[in-house]
Design an enzyme around this catalytic site. Sequence first.
Site: not given
Length: 444
Positions: A229, A401
């Site tokens: 998730c 990132c």
Amino acid sequence: MTETERSNESLLEEIENLRVENAKLKNDLCLERSLNNASDLPMSLDEFKRYGRQMIVDETEGLMGQLKLKNASVLVIGAGGLGCPSLPYLAGAGIGKIGIVDNDTVDTSNLHRQVLHDTIKVGMLKSESAKQVLNKLNPHVSVTSYPVRLSNENAFDIFKDYDVILDCTDTPMARYLISDVAVNLGKPVVSASALRTEGQLSIFNFDNVGPCYRCFYPTPPAPTSVSSCQEGGVLGPCVGLVGVAMVVEALKLLLGVYTRENFKPFLLQYSGFPDQTLRKFKMRGRRVDCPACGTGRTVTRESIESGKINYQSFCGSRNYSVLTEDERIDVHKFERDYWNSSKTKPYVLLDVRPSLHYSISHLPNSHNITVNELRDLPADLNNLQSKIPHLSADSEVLVLCRYGNDSQLATRLLKDKFNLKDVKDVKGGFFKYIDEINPSLPKY
């Protein structure tokens, strides 16, 4: 249909009718005894009132069915996206004993979907937070929290006191462990998963004859194909719907709705977008050669508890450690170097997060290109330059990132595939930069 098949079908129908009639007679007898001796009621008057609208549903078998639930026990592993909608409905239904296994703590990022928790409980153990809510919801239910990480060493001791296991975890490693332990203890498992706007659920090891998780998935998925998730995102109502559906299946198991005669292995799939759909697929039964539940099984209690079965090794993990220490810099050095106005040739900052992530929050003057895009581009610097303005063979490149994992893979690609010489990965990624350098930036 042959005469034999018709005869078998008729017998099964007659058995089911007799089962229903027997349940009704037991229920009537139980109620008659209760009414003859009001001081010896099988439940308190508050419980009769609390569960009344549930008991008058034919499928619950009235008082007899409610007493089954009162004497039943359910273990919920994971008080997150699936566990949060499951737990209050189990307590509301009057399950006598509920266990909650979770060693994680409540985080603000959980609250859009894990609605059993709230803002003031951020930082609290999820198992304790859930226990508090269930105790307030139904004082007639006994709730035990296990604030531990489920492992091969403690799973058997925790599982042994429960009738049904709800697998609300989010990793293949945990699902294999839960299924294996349940098979060895003869426990049925209601297992589900949900991601983005989709979910699925199944029942494993039904009555020690149904297939287990290994029967469905003999080989674990490639680690690179598994998304969480945190990485892939999840829509709260979608995972909530799947969690509630898990409770429906648990109630069927406890009420005896499923029998060896009528149970068929299945996979229920839900999709929330673009149209809501719910599809049920018939699955195969137990595999004879299954190492966990087959005839010559090797997944035993001894092999699990001793660690002979290494679930982490079996499922694998992504290898992000592809750089040397010299190819990485921390966020403090990044802050000093990137904003250095005296530098004649500015750095090229590549943000390799997905474009949707980038659109939420990013650093100025950065360029967005994902790891997958880098993989798909032909190995020619000209192709890369068409995506990133001002990039040249001698550019000093910094790669960022979300958490500092994908940026390592991107750095390796830029150096090996496109022959860029001066490329550095930023350790810990964008979120580390926010935590330690600039907390005014949005963290999602």
